[in-house]
Design a protein around this motif. Structure first.
Motif, PDB file in Angstrom:
ATOM      1  N   PHE A  36       0.848  -1.190   0.000  1.00 24.90           N
ATOM      2  CA  PHE A  36       0.000   0.000   0.000  1.00 24.90           C
ATOM      3  C   PHE A  36       0.885   1.243   0.000  1.00 24.90           C
ATOM      4  CE2 PHE A  36      -2.034   3.280   2.765  1.00 24.90           C
ATOM      5  CZ  PHE A  36      -3.108   3.591   1.949  1.00 24.90           C
ATOM      6  N   VAL A  37       0.493   2.262  -0.783  1.00 22.55           N
ATOM      7  CA  VAL A  37       1.241   3.520  -0.790  1.00 22.55           C
ATOM      8  C   VAL A  37       0.297   4.662  -0.434  1.00 22.55           C
ATOM      9  CG1 VAL A  37       2.620   5.128  -2.171  1.00 22.55           C
ATOM     10  CG2 VAL A  37       2.786   2.678  -2.615  1.00 22.55           C
ATOM     11  N   LEU A  38       0.726   5.487   0.511  1.00 24.80           N
ATOM     12  CA  LEU A  38      -0.022   6.702   0.837  1.00 24.80           C
ATOM     13  C   LEU A  38       0.863   7.904   0.511  1.00 24.80           C
ATOM     14  CD1 LEU A  38      -2.381   8.234   2.014  1.00 24.80           C
ATOM     15  CD2 LEU A  38      -1.531   7.737   4.277  1.00 24.80           C
ATOM     16  N   ASP A  39       0.399   8.733  -0.411  1.00 19.44           N
ATOM     17  CA  ASP A  39       1.129   9.945  -0.810  1.00 19.44           C
ATOM     18  C   ASP A  39       0.316  11.114  -0.246  1.00 19.44           C
ATOM     19  OD1 ASP A  39       2.291  12.078  -2.151  1.00 19.44           O
ATOM     20  OD2 ASP A  39       2.241  11.146  -4.139  1.00 19.44           O
ATOM     21  N   SER A  40       0.829  11.724   0.825  1.00 18.58           N
ATOM     22  CA  SER A  40      -0.001  12.673   1.586  1.00 18.58           C
ATOM     23  C   SER A  40      -0.078  14.058   0.941  1.00 18.58           C
ATOM     24  CB  SER A  40       0.529  12.796   3.016  1.00 18.58           C
ATOM     25  OG  SER A  40       1.851  13.298   2.997  1.00 18.58           O
ATOM     26  N   HIS A  41       0.881  14.408   0.092  1.00 22.86           N
ATOM     27  CA  HIS A  41       0.903  15.726  -0.560  1.00 22.86           C
ATOM     28  C   HIS A  41       1.184  15.478  -2.044  1.00 22.86           C
ATOM     29  CE1 HIS A  41       1.632  16.606   3.647  1.00 22.86           C
ATOM     30  NE2 HIS A  41       1.324  17.874   3.429  1.00 22.86           N
ATOM     31  N   ALA A  42       0.116  15.172  -2.774  1.00 24.92           N
ATOM     32  CA  ALA A  42       0.290  14.535  -4.084  1.00 24.92           C
ATOM     33  C   ALA A  42       0.637  15.490  -5.216  1.00 24.92           C
ATOM     34  CB  ALA A  42      -0.979  13.766  -4.438  1.00 24.92           C
ATOM     35  N   GLY A  43       0.154  16.728  -5.157  1.00 19.95           N
ATOM     36  CA  GLY A  43       0.343  17.614  -6.309  1.00 19.95           C
ATOM     37  C   GLY A  43      -0.570  17.196  -7.454  1.00 19.95           C
ATOM     38  N   ALA A  93       8.617  16.794 -22.356  1.00 18.28           N
ATOM     39  CA  ALA A  93       7.438  17.663 -22.337  1.00 18.28           C
ATOM     40  C   ALA A  93       6.611  17.413 -21.080  1.00 18.28           C
ATOM     41  CB  ALA A  93       6.599  17.424 -23.580  1.00 18.28           C
ATOM     42  N   ARG A  94       6.438  16.153 -20.737  1.00 15.53           N
ATOM     43  CA  ARG A  94       5.583  15.805 -19.588  1.00 15.53           C
ATOM     44  C   ARG A  94       6.437  15.183 -18.496  1.00 15.53           C
ATOM     45  NH1 ARG A  94       0.131  14.341 -20.253  1.00 15.53           N
ATOM     46  NH2 ARG A  94       0.490  12.215 -19.575  1.00 15.53           N
ATOM     47  N   TYR A  95       6.421  15.814 -17.331  1.00 19.24           N
ATOM     48  CA  TYR A  95       7.210  15.292 -16.213  1.00 19.24           C
ATOM     49  C   TYR A  95       6.276  14.630 -15.197  1.00 19.24           C
ATOM     50  CZ  TYR A  95      10.505  14.837 -12.434  1.00 19.24           C
ATOM     51  OH  TYR A  95      11.300  14.309 -11.455  1.00 19.24           O
ATOM     52  N   PRO A  96       6.482  13.338 -14.912  1.00 22.19           N
ATOM     53  CA  PRO A  96       5.590  12.672 -13.958  1.00 22.19           C
ATOM     54  C   PRO A  96       5.869  13.102 -12.523  1.00 22.19           C
ATOM     55  CG  PRO A  96       7.272  11.137 -14.741  1.00 22.19           C
ATOM     56  CD  PRO A  96       7.513  12.442 -15.448  1.00 22.19           C
ATOM     57  N   GLY A  97       4.825  13.497 -11.812  1.00 27.16           N
ATOM     58  CA  GLY A  97       4.942  13.762 -10.389  1.00 27.16           C
ATOM     59  C   GLY A  97       4.858  12.445  -9.619  1.00 27.16           C
ATOM     60  N   SER A  98       4.907  12.538  -8.301  1.00 26.17           N
ATOM     61  CA  SER A  98       4.915  11.298  -7.514  1.00 26.17           C
ATOM     62  C   SER A  98       3.685  10.418  -7.799  1.00 26.17           C
ATOM     63  CB  SER A  98       5.050  11.599  -6.019  1.00 26.17           C
ATOM     64  OG  SER A  98       4.081  12.527  -5.581  1.00 26.17           O
ATOM     65  N   PRO A  99       2.467  10.982  -8.007  1.00 17.52           N
ATOM     66  CA  PRO A  99       1.332  10.075  -8.250  1.00 17.52           C
ATOM     67  C   PRO A  99       1.507   9.249  -9.525  1.00 17.52           C
ATOM     68  CG  PRO A  99       0.539  12.253  -7.648  1.00 17.52           C
ATOM     69  CD  PRO A  99       2.012  12.384  -7.878  1.00 17.52           C
ATOM     70  N   ALA A 100       2.006   9.884 -10.599  1.00 20.22           N
ATOM     71  CA  ALA A 100       2.175   9.136 -11.855  1.00 20.22           C
ATOM     72  C   ALA A 100       3.257   8.069 -11.693  1.00 20.22           C
ATOM     73  CB  ALA A 100       2.531  10.090 -12.990  1.00 20.22           C
ATOM     74  N   ALA A 124      -6.878  16.846 -11.136  1.00 18.62           N
ATOM     75  CA  ALA A 124      -5.941  16.519 -12.225  1.00 18.62           C
ATOM     76  C   ALA A 124      -5.249  15.185 -11.927  1.00 18.62           C
ATOM     77  CB  ALA A 124      -4.911  17.631 -12.381  1.00 18.62           C
ATOM     78  N   THR A 125      -4.866  15.002 -10.678  1.00 15.01           N
ATOM     79  CA  THR A 125      -4.231  13.729 -10.300  1.00 15.01           C
ATOM     80  C   THR A 125      -5.203  12.578 -10.471  1.00 15.01           C
ATOM     81  OG1 THR A 125      -2.607  14.694  -8.819  1.00 15.01           O
ATOM     82  CG2 THR A 125      -3.263  12.453  -8.334  1.00 15.01           C
ATOM     83  N   ALA A 126      -6.440  12.785 -10.022  1.00 17.50           N
ATOM     84  CA  ALA A 126      -7.445  11.712 -10.148  1.00 17.50           C
ATOM     85  C   ALA A 126      -7.611  11.309 -11.611  1.00 17.50           C
ATOM     86  CB  ALA A 126      -8.772  12.169  -9.547  1.00 17.50           C
ATOM     87  N   ARG A 127      -7.721  12.322 -12.494  1.00 22.95           N
ATOM     88  CA  ARG A 127      -7.885  12.021 -13.930  1.00 22.95           C
ATOM     89  C   ARG A 127      -6.708  11.195 -14.443  1.00 22.95           C
ATOM     90  NH1 ARG A 127      -9.748  17.292 -14.388  1.00 22.95           N
ATOM     91  NH2 ARG A 127      -7.706  18.087 -14.951  1.00 22.95           N
ATOM     92  N   GLU A 128      -5.544  11.493 -13.944  1.00 25.57           N
ATOM     93  CA  GLU A 128      -4.330  10.861 -14.467  1.00 25.57           C
ATOM     94  C   GLU A 128      -4.166   9.434 -13.956  1.00 25.57           C
ATOM     95  OE1 GLU A 128      -2.609  12.911 -16.643  1.00 25.57           O
ATOM     96  OE2 GLU A 128      -1.670  10.983 -17.100  1.00 25.57           O
ATOM     97  N   VAL A 129      -4.509   9.188 -12.697  1.00 29.65           N
ATOM     98  CA  VAL A 129      -4.099   7.902 -12.107  1.00 29.65           C
ATOM     99  C   VAL A 129      -5.219   6.999 -11.605  1.00 29.65           C
ATOM    100  CG1 VAL A 129      -1.874   8.871 -11.383  1.00 29.65           C
ATOM    101  CG2 VAL A 129      -3.755   8.799  -9.751  1.00 29.65           C
ATOM    102  N   GLU A 130      -6.436   7.518 -11.428  1.00 26.81           N
ATOM    103  CA  GLU A 130      -7.434   6.690 -10.752  1.00 26.81           C
ATOM    104  C   GLU A 130      -7.796   5.461 -11.570  1.00 26.81           C
ATOM    105  OE1 GLU A 130     -10.863   8.732  -9.279  1.00 26.81           O
ATOM    106  OE2 GLU A 130      -9.810   9.177  -7.412  1.00 26.81           O
ATOM    107  N   SER A 131      -7.948   4.350 -10.881  1.00 28.53           N
ATOM    108  CA  SER A 131      -8.341   3.123 -11.575  1.00 28.53           C
ATOM    109  C   SER A 131      -9.118   2.229 -10.626  1.00 28.53           C
ATOM    110  CB  SER A 131      -7.117   2.384 -12.111  1.00 28.53           C
ATOM    111  OG  SER A 131      -6.535   1.607 -11.114  1.00 28.53           O
ATOM    112  N   ALA A 132     -10.364   2.045 -10.936  1.00 25.98           N
ATOM    113  CA  ALA A 132     -11.235   1.060 -10.294  1.00 25.98           C
ATOM    114  C   ALA A 132     -10.978   0.810  -8.807  1.00 25.98           C
ATOM    115  CB  ALA A 132     -11.124  -0.248 -11.075  1.00 25.98           C
ATOM    116  N   GLY A 133     -10.896   1.883  -8.038  1.00 26.00           N
ATOM    117  CA  GLY A 133     -10.842   1.703  -6.589  1.00 26.00           C
ATOM    118  C   GLY A 133      -9.470   1.353  -6.041  1.00 26.00           C
ATOM    119  N   ARG A 134      -8.594   0.863  -6.893  1.00 22.68           N
ATOM    120  CA  ARG A 134      -7.273   0.428  -6.432  1.00 22.68           C
ATOM    121  C   ARG A 134      -6.359   1.639  -6.208  1.00 22.68           C
ATOM    122  NH1 ARG A 134      -2.958  -1.604  -8.798  1.00 22.68           N
ATOM    123  NH2 ARG A 134      -3.605  -0.920 -10.860  1.00 22.68           N
TER     124      ARG A 134
END
Ligand code: SAM
Length: 282
Positions: A36-43, A93-100, A124-134
């Protein structure tokens, strides 16, 4: 709060933090058991380095872009360059932050939770990384999330705490939240980022972590300017609690490579060392 990470994405401090993060994620994958990973300040997940904020600050030019120009092909940074999709001679062009980075590292059995206080960034983070509850991103206070979600059911994993340090109290808040989380989940890996603004401030940060009397703390500091140059951010550090096997050596080699590539004048330093021992004296 004025802080917007889009001005700083891809600077040397972001790179140093992400190199440490990737190593710990990789280490968790040495075992099949879910983590499990918790990223508390995601950007905001992914940053456009051609957009106005990044162009205005040009921090990425002196960070990831200079690293690509001078450091590509360097062995200890190979996984990092893969993760950010760096190619020799190409502007990124695109730099991944910690969530990506985290989302890309997870396997089907793993889970991640991101917290971000600014709604637009969180969306923006949700759009980029969210997947089926996981993988989920919530709008809210990351420190409160530590209280709510630790320990995780998986019993293994990591917490990334990467606040903006805009307020003078931020380190105090972070230490309090970490100490509380550690009491509830002492086997988790914790990565906590801090700025280095001067030699005395760096000593103070180390001393305040040390005062918590928590074992197995490793600090990895990378400065690209002299500590007392008065440039704002001379360097940055990662405090890693319960570092996986090999972290010390890997970060020392990786940070030396970053330092060689970025600190063109040879200013600054790399220091990777244990702050606290394997066991605290009774
Ligand atoms: C340094 S940036 C995060 C960068 C990101 N971790 C990365 O590596 O790509 C810090 C972020 O924390 C957010 N933030 C500030 N206070 C917060 C809090 N109490 N809880 C959650 N997020 C917060 C800011 O809006 C900002 O987006």
């Amino acid at each position: 709060m004025n802080y917007r990470h889009a001005y700083h994405a891809g600077n040397f401090a972001d790179v140093a933090k992400h190199v440490g993060l990737l190593y710990c994620l990789d280490a968790l994958k040495r075992k099949d058991a879910a983590f499990f990973v918790l990223d508390s300040h995601a950007g905001r997940g992914i940053y456009d380095l051609q957009a106005a904020p990044a162009r205005k600050s040009a921090e990425a030019d002196r960070g990831i872009q200079r690293l690509i120009e001078n450091g590509i092909g360097t062995a200890p940074l190979a996984d990092y360059f893969d993760a950010v999709r760096a190619r020799r001679g190409k502007r990124l062009a695109r730099y991944p932050g910690s969530p990506a980075l985290i989302a890309a590292a997870l396997r089907p059995q793993d889970r991640a939770l991101f917290f971000e206080v600014l709604p637009a960034e969180a969306r923006a983070t949700a759009r980029e990384v969210e997947s089926a509850g996981r993988i989920r991103c919530e709008i809210g206070d990351g420190y409160a999330a530590l209280k709510a979600y630790l320990p995780p059911q998986e019993r293994r994993g990591l917490v990334l705490m990467d606040p903006p340090y805009e307020s003078l109290d931020e380190l105090k808040t972070l230490l309090r939240a970490f100490a509380d989380a550690y009491r509830r989940w002492p086997s988790g890996i914790y990565l906590m980022w801090y700025p280095i603004r001067s030699a005395s401030q760096r000593r103070q940060v180390h001393a305040r972590f040390d005062a918590l009397e928590i074992p197995k703390m490793l600090y990895a500091d990378l400065a690209v300017h002299p500590d007392d140059a008065g440039v704002g951010l001379a360097g940055s550090g990662l405090m890693i609690v319960n570092p996986p096997y090999g972290t010390d050596e890997h970060l020392r080699r990786a940070y030396e490579a970053i330092h060689r590539a970025i600190a063109a004048t040879g200013a600054g330093y790399v220091e990777v060392a244990r702050l606290t021992p394997e066991r605290m004296a009774q």
